[in-house]
Structures are given as structure tokens and as C-alpha cells.
Design a protein around this motif. Structure first.
Motif, mmCIF file in Angstrom:
data_model
loop_
_atom_site.group_PDB
_atom_site.id
_atom_site.type_symbol
_atom_site.label_atom_id
_atom_site.label_comp_id
_atom_site.label_asym_id
_atom_site.label_seq_id
_atom_site.Cartn_x
_atom_site.Cartn_y
_atom_site.Cartn_z
ATOM 1 N N ALA A 38 0.831 -1.209 0.000
ATOM 2 C CA ALA A 38 0.000 0.000 0.000
ATOM 3 C C ALA A 38 0.864 1.257 0.000
ATOM 4 N N LYS A 39 1.957 1.205 0.738
ATOM 5 C CA LYS A 39 2.846 2.369 0.800
ATOM 6 C C LYS A 39 3.623 2.545 -0.498
ATOM 7 N N GLU A 40 4.194 1.457 -1.015
ATOM 8 C CA GLU A 40 5.017 1.534 -2.217
ATOM 9 C C GLU A 40 4.201 1.922 -3.446
ATOM 10 N N LEU A 41 2.954 1.488 -3.520
ATOM 11 C CA LEU A 41 2.103 1.785 -4.680
ATOM 12 C C LEU A 41 1.297 3.073 -4.521
ATOM 13 N N GLY A 42 1.500 3.778 -3.429
ATOM 14 C CA GLY A 42 0.859 5.079 -3.259
ATOM 15 C C GLY A 42 -0.601 5.036 -2.857
ATOM 16 N N PHE A 43 -1.055 3.900 -2.307
ATOM 17 C CA PHE A 43 -2.467 3.806 -1.929
ATOM 18 C C PHE A 43 -2.806 4.752 -0.776
ATOM 19 N N PHE A 44 -1.876 4.942 0.162
ATOM 20 C CA PHE A 44 -2.127 5.892 1.251
ATOM 21 C C PHE A 44 -2.223 7.312 0.704
ATOM 22 N N GLN A 45 -1.330 7.649 -0.202
ATOM 23 C CA GLN A 45 -1.362 8.991 -0.789
ATOM 24 C C GLN A 45 -2.661 9.227 -1.545
ATOM 25 N N GLU A 46 -3.133 8.194 -2.253
ATOM 26 C CA GLU A 46 -4.399 8.313 -2.977
ATOM 27 C C GLU A 46 -5.546 8.637 -2.036
ATOM 28 N N GLU A 47 -5.444 8.160 -0.796
ATOM 29 C CA GLU A 47 -6.488 8.413 0.197
ATOM 30 C C GLU A 47 -6.238 9.702 0.979
ATOM 31 N N GLY A 48 -5.156 10.398 0.645
ATOM 32 C CA GLY A 48 -4.898 11.689 1.280
ATOM 33 C C GLY A 48 -4.276 11.623 2.651
ATOM 34 N N VAL A 49 -3.594 10.503 2.980
ATOM 35 C CA VAL A 49 -2.954 10.378 4.290
ATOM 36 C C VAL A 49 -1.476 10.047 4.118
ATOM 37 N N GLU A 50 -0.660 10.593 4.984
ATOM 38 C CA GLU A 50 0.767 10.310 5.016
ATOM 39 C C GLU A 50 1.013 9.320 6.147
#
Length: 310
Positions: A38-50
Motif C-alpha cells: 500500500a505504501k510503495e504503490l501510493g495507496f495511502f497517498q491516494e487516500e490523502g494520508v501520510e
């Protein structure tokens, strides 16, 4: 090593940060592949959270770090969660990473062990008190082997070494690690799953937070769990790519043992991070109360919530 070790002692300032910190239950291992995917593929960023993934100084630290608001979220086994709640720590479960038990007793066919009752008269090694002795006593009693008909031996963390040196005939182990490790070494593992012998099935790993976090940052908790759920979906659909992403972060884990561990663990990742099987919660609470591991019962709504599920 690309991780940060976190402890209550090392954190001087207690309080939530702007970013979202998740402390693992242990050092990074295949249990955690969906989080790193999730972190490497940017899934957290897509959800607007760091999100920052942290490693505890010891397995007992995550619940303490969450309870003191030192981190936003922690991973912990369901049984440990119950024990922490019984000690008065303010915690609530918001989701699961591993949907099912991983533990049990491990022996070797080379020792003449074929069925669990063959451990009558044998020495059994364990590393964690007080929980492990209760689990192994429960399992053995389910096949008619009573306390006094075997010896429980504390081995510390050197359980596999104790087993291979014949200091003990069986050890408490995980089906996705020690059982695989001895097979790689050329032995024939005989694994007895705890849920098949009197121990209720469990959520091996839960996501837990302080109840206040749900009041103040529910939207972020939902976003984090959505991203992790996407990570689980990706891992289930793309296992090879997922393991490569994980070992890109941790190249030292790119070996046969961790690959096999990932293969065994993958079917157990909790789809939709769901953790809301009410009978499972009730059965585990009853078991821990009956075995005096906890002293009181909790209303289920104080133990877990579905508010943050995707």
C-alpha cells in the motif's frame, strides 16, 4: 535496515502527529506485505494520508504506544488485545490484517510424533508467558493428555534450536514461519493448529487505536483502512509483484523462507480488513475468561467497531 524502532521510553513527546503512524507488532515480515505494498504503490497517498510504518522495541509495546497516544494505530494479536483491555488500556479494534490463527504446536516426524496425543510424556518448549502454557494445556487436554503427563519447558526465543537439539519434542510455533524453517532444513514438520484442538479461532493481527482517535480523526482512520484494504486486494491478485515490492524495501528478506512464509500467509490476509465476526469475539472472550487470562468481560461494542471499515 530500513525501519525505525519505536519504544515508549524513546518517545519523549506523547501526542498524535499530523502524519499517521502505524506501529507493527514485530519486525517486518511477510505478515506485513499488504502494508508495504500500500505504501510503495501510493495507496495511502491516494487516500490523502501520510503514513509512517514503525517497528516496536518489543511485541508488548504497540498496545502501550497506542494507549498513550504516542502513535495513531498499532498491530497486535487479538489475545494480546484482550489482555491489554483487561489491564485497563484504552483501546478499540478497527480492523484486521490476518484473518485467522497462525499458532500451534510443532514437532517432527523424525521424533516419532504423528498425532497430538503422542506428546504424552514429552517435553514441550515455549517462549511467551503466561499465554502459551494455557494454549498448549488446552490443546493437549482436548486429546486427553492432562497436566502432569508432559513437561512445559521455557526455552526463551530459542525454540527451534531447542527442538532440533532434542531438548524438547515440540514447541509453540507459527505455521507460516517455524514449521517452514524446519522443512527447509530437511526435517518433516508435524504441525498441530491450535484452532483444531480446543482453542477458539482468532484474529492473529488486529489494527487497534485509542477510542479518542475515532472521535477526532475518524475520516483518517477510514482512509488508512481503505488503503490497506486496497493493498490486500493487490496482494491477492498479484502475489509475485507484491513479494518483489516487499523485498525491494527489505532485500535481506528475499530468501526461500520468507517466500514460503508469504505463500502460506497470503490466503489469510483479511479481505476488506474485516474483523467483525461476533461469534469469534464472543468465543475468544469466553475462553480467556474461563482460563483466567482475563478477569472480566467487556461489551462487544467496547472491543471492536465497524465505523472505520471500508
Amino acid at each position: 535496515m530500513r525501519w525505525v524502532v519505536l519504544s515508549v521510553v524513546l518517545i519523549g513527546i506523547v501526542g498524535w502527529a499530523e502524519n499517521f503512524r502505524i506501529v507493527l507488532d514485530f519486525y517486518p515480515n511477510p505478515n506485513h506485505v499488504p502494508l508495504y505494498v500500500a505504501k510503495e504503490l501510493g495507496f495511502f497517498q491516494e487516500e490523502g494520508v501520510e503514513v509512517q510504518l514503525l517497528v516496536p522495541s518489543d511485541p508488548s509495546a504497540p498496545v502501550k504506544l497506542v494507549a498513550t497516544k504516542t502513535v495513531e494505530m498499532g498491530l497486535t494479536p487479538q489475545m494480546n488485545f484482550f489482555l491489554a483491555r483487561d489491564e485497563g488500556l484504552p483501546l478499540i479494534s478497527v480492523g484486521a490484517l490476518i484473518d485467522g490463527a497462525l499458532g500451534g504446536l510443532l514437532s517432527l516426524r523424525e521424533y516419532g510424533i504423528e498425532k497430538l496425543s503422542d506428546l504424552r510424556g514429552q517435553r514441550i518448549g515455549y517462549s511467551l508467558e503466561p499465554l502459551e502454557p494455557i494454549l498448549w494445556q488446552t490443546m493437549l487436554k482436548s486429546v486427553g493428555v492432562e497436566p502432569g503427563e508432559y513437561e512445559l519447558v521455557y526455552t526463551g526465543m530459542n525454540t527451534v534450536a531447542a527442538l532440533l537439539s532434542r531438548a524438547v519434542a515440540a514447541i509453540g510455533a507459527f505455521r507460516n514461519y517455524e514449521a517452514l524453517a524446519v522443512a527447509i532444513l530437511g526435517y518433516t514438520p508435524i504441525f498441530f493448529a491450535q484452532e483444531d484442538y480446543g482453542v477458539p479461532n482468532t484474529y492473529e493481527l488486529l489494527f487497534v487505536v485509542h477510542p479518542d482517535l475515532l472521535k477526532e480523526r475518524l475520516g483518517e482512520v477510514r482512509a488508512v483502512l481503505r488503503a490497506i484494504s486496497k493493498g490486500i486486494e493487490y496482494v491477492l491478485a498479484h502475489p509475485e509483484e507484491s513479494f518483489l515490492l516487499f523485498t525491494k524495501v527489505f532485500p535481506e528478506l528475499s530468501d526461500e523462507l520468507n517466500r514460503r512464509s508469504f505463500e502460506v500467509t497470503r490466503p489469510l490476509y483479511a479481505k476488506g480488513v474485516r474483523h467483525d465476526d461476533q461469534p469469534r469475539w464472543e468465543a475468544m472472550q469466553d475462553f480467556l475468561l474461563r482460563t483466567a487470562m482475563i478477569t472480566k468481560t467487556f461489551p462487544l461494542e467496547e472491543l471492536y467497531t465497524t465505523l472505520a471499515l471500508p
